[in-house]
Design a protein around this motif. Structure first.
Motif, PDB file in Angstrom:
ATOM      1  N   ILE A  72      11.448   3.307 -11.600  1.00  0.00           N
ATOM      2  CA  ILE A  72      11.592   2.437 -10.439  1.00  0.00           C
ATOM      3  C   ILE A  72      12.357   3.139  -9.325  1.00  0.00           C
ATOM      4  O   ILE A  72      12.044   3.000  -8.153  1.00  0.00           O
ATOM      5  N   VAL A  73      13.349   3.943  -9.714  1.00  0.00           N
ATOM      6  CA  VAL A  73      14.141   4.683  -8.729  1.00  0.00           C
ATOM      7  C   VAL A  73      13.698   6.136  -8.769  1.00  0.00           C
ATOM      8  O   VAL A  73      13.811   6.801  -9.797  1.00  0.00           O
ATOM      9  N   MET A  74      13.158   6.609  -7.645  1.00  0.00           N
ATOM     10  CA  MET A  74      12.717   7.991  -7.537  1.00  0.00           C
ATOM     11  C   MET A  74      13.152   8.533  -6.183  1.00  0.00           C
ATOM     12  O   MET A  74      13.268   7.785  -5.222  1.00  0.00           O
ATOM     13  N   PRO A  75      13.357   9.848  -6.103  1.00  0.00           N
ATOM     14  CA  PRO A  75      13.707  10.445  -4.803  1.00  0.00           C
ATOM     15  C   PRO A  75      12.542  10.359  -3.817  1.00  0.00           C
ATOM     16  O   PRO A  75      11.381  10.402  -4.209  1.00  0.00           O
ATOM     17  N   LYS A  76      12.851  10.242  -2.568  1.00  0.00           N
ATOM     18  CA  LYS A  76      11.926  10.292  -1.428  1.00  0.00           C
ATOM     19  C   LYS A  76      10.987   9.102  -1.278  1.00  0.00           C
ATOM     20  O   LYS A  76      10.490   8.857  -0.196  1.00  0.00           O
ATOM     21  N   MET A  77      10.711   8.386  -2.337  1.00  0.00           N
ATOM     22  CA  MET A  77       9.881   7.182  -2.266  1.00  0.00           C
ATOM     23  C   MET A  77      10.109   6.420  -3.568  1.00  0.00           C
ATOM     24  O   MET A  77      10.001   6.994  -4.645  1.00  0.00           O
ATOM     25  N   SER A  78      10.418   5.157  -3.473  1.00  0.00           N
ATOM     26  CA  SER A  78      10.708   4.373  -4.678  1.00  0.00           C
ATOM     27  C   SER A  78       9.453   4.169  -5.516  1.00  0.00           C
ATOM     28  O   SER A  78       8.323   4.279  -5.024  1.00  0.00           O
ATOM     29  N   GLY A  79       9.660   3.840  -6.771  1.00  0.00           N
ATOM     30  CA  GLY A  79       8.536   3.517  -7.639  1.00  0.00           C
ATOM     31  C   GLY A  79       7.746   2.337  -7.116  1.00  0.00           C
ATOM     32  O   GLY A  79       6.523   2.286  -7.235  1.00  0.00           O
ATOM     33  N   LYS A  80       8.442   1.373  -6.509  1.00  0.00           N
ATOM     34  CA  LYS A  80       7.767   0.210  -5.930  1.00  0.00           C
ATOM     35  C   LYS A  80       6.834   0.645  -4.797  1.00  0.00           C
ATOM     36  O   LYS A  80       5.698   0.171  -4.702  1.00  0.00           O
ATOM     37  N   GLU A  81       7.293   1.563  -3.944  1.00  0.00           N
ATOM     38  CA  GLU A  81       6.445   2.055  -2.852  1.00  0.00           C
ATOM     39  C   GLU A  81       5.253   2.834  -3.398  1.00  0.00           C
ATOM     40  O   GLU A  81       4.133   2.718  -2.883  1.00  0.00           O
ATOM     41  N   VAL A  82       5.492   3.626  -4.446  1.00  0.00           N
ATOM     42  CA  VAL A  82       4.384   4.353  -5.082  1.00  0.00           C
ATOM     43  C   VAL A  82       3.370   3.345  -5.603  1.00  0.00           C
ATOM     44  O   VAL A  82       2.163   3.468  -5.361  1.00  0.00           O
ATOM     45  N   TYR A  83       3.854   2.338  -6.305  1.00  0.00           N
ATOM     46  CA  TYR A  83       2.997   1.287  -6.859  1.00  0.00           C
ATOM     47  C   TYR A  83       2.144   0.643  -5.767  1.00  0.00           C
ATOM     48  O   TYR A  83       0.922   0.514  -5.915  1.00  0.00           O
ATOM     49  N   GLU A  84       2.777   0.238  -4.692  1.00  0.00           N
ATOM     50  CA  GLU A  84       2.050  -0.439  -3.607  1.00  0.00           C
ATOM     51  C   GLU A  84       0.973   0.468  -3.010  1.00  0.00           C
ATOM     52  O   GLU A  84      -0.149   0.022  -2.742  1.00  0.00           O
ATOM     53  N   ASN A  85       1.294   1.748  -2.805  1.00  0.00           N
ATOM     54  CA  ASN A  85       0.316   2.694  -2.250  1.00  0.00           C
ATOM     55  C   ASN A  85      -0.819   2.963  -3.230  1.00  0.00           C
ATOM     56  O   ASN A  85      -1.986   2.995  -2.843  1.00  0.00           O
ATOM     57  N   VAL A  86      -0.472   3.178  -4.500  1.00  0.00           N
ATOM     58  CA  VAL A  86      -1.479   3.454  -5.524  1.00  0.00           C
ATOM     59  C   VAL A  86      -2.438   2.276  -5.654  1.00  0.00           C
ATOM     60  O   VAL A  86      -3.655   2.457  -5.722  1.00  0.00           O
TER      61      VAL A  86
END
Length: 168
Positions: free
Chosen positions: A102-116
């Protein structure tokens, strides 16, 4: 929050390094990129003898075909959220499931999820974190609406979770 992340990473590292099983990672060419330090105690190989070699070198000839089929279920890794999204974008057709902290550098896991999910809505997505469910709900995502596995988890727990997700 950085202190909590560091503690979570240290717990995960300790778990991997102290398992009575060998943990390894492969690159996209099936070359071994990481082997847990217990390789010396659990096999006749050393880290230097294994790292960089193809995993097929360690498979019995009768089992090679099945292992190659398993490897087609490739694992791609990223160090940051931005890198994860870039890898996903470049490999969209090959990826059936994404695992993200959920916590990642440069882009959160939530943001990755939403983009994916915008790119490939039917992709399966598994979140993980060392944070408690309360902290996750308050700051990151509603874990009741997504797949989640808390850290630390055993390889068996992860395997069971992935099998259930992929069978749906």
């Amino acid at each position: 929050m950085n202190n909590e992340l560091s503690e979570s990473e240290e717990k995960f590292r300790s778990l991997v390094e102290n398992l009575n099983e060998i943990v390894y990672t492969l690159d996209e060419n099936a070359k071994i990129t990481y082997v847990s330090p217990n390789i010396n105690a659990l096999s006749s190989y050393t880290l230097s003898e294994i790292t960089g070699r193809s995993f097929i070198d360690f498979v019995h000839p009768d089992d090679i075909e099945g292992r190659i089929e398993q490897f087609r279920k490739t694992i791609l890794t990223a160090s940051t959220g931005e890198e994860a999204l870039e890898i996903f974008t470049q490999n969209t057709n090959r990826i059936d499931l994404v695992i993200s902290d959920i916590v990642m550098p440069k882009m959160s896991g939530k943001e990755v999820y939403e983009n994916v999910k915008t790119i490939k809505p039917d992709v399966k997505f598994l979140f993980t974190s060392g944070y408690t469910a309360d902290i996750i709900k308050k700051h990151f995502v509603e874990i009741d609406t997504v797949e989640f596995i808390p850290k630390p988890f055993s390889p068996m727990e992860l395997n069971d979770k992935l099998e259930k997700m992929l069978s749906r």
